[in-house]
Design a protein around this motif. Structure first.
Motif: not given
Length: 127
Positions: A30, A73, A75-76
């Motif tokens: 991120s 994404d 989170t992945r």
């Protein structure tokens, strides 16, 4: 640096669609602006699309506006490039890239701003 692996390329007829995926191995995925570039035979590698760390902002090259959509994404640790209404001139090797971005909403578009690259995936559009 970030390890990047692209998938989803292939052969498609003009007007068709493909979705490219890029898997990143990074604890701090991120923290990176993510982008897609492409390189056709005999041509320079060119910017296609990029997305900010928080997905709030995206940029597309004029040649793909209205047809390609980048998403991610966090989170992945995945980034995607949805390609619709493909044209023969979209034929190229597509590369996923990561660049450190100081601000969550900042979008990078310059090739030199990206310091991690995948191996590329071939996209061929037949007429």
């Amino acid at each position: 640096q970030v390890q990047l692996v692209e998938s989803g390329g292939g052969l498609v007829q003009a007007g068709g669609s493909l979705r490219l995926s890029c898997a990143a191995t990074a604890r701090t995925f991120s923290s990176y602006c993510m982008g897609w570039f492409r390189q056709a035979p005999g041509k320079e590698r060119e910017f296609v699309a990029s997305i900010s760390r928080n997905s709030r902002n995206t940029r597309n090259a004029d040649s793909v506006k209205g047809r390609f959509t980048i998403s991610r994404d966090n989170t992945r640790n995945l980034v995607y490039l949805q390609m619709n209404s493909l044209k023969p001139e979209d034929t190229a090797v597509y590369y996923c890239a990561a660049g450190r971005s100081p601000l969550p909403e900042m979008v990078l578009t310059v090739r030199a701003s990206f310091d991690s690259w995948g191996q590329g995936t071939q996209v061929t559009v037949s007429s």
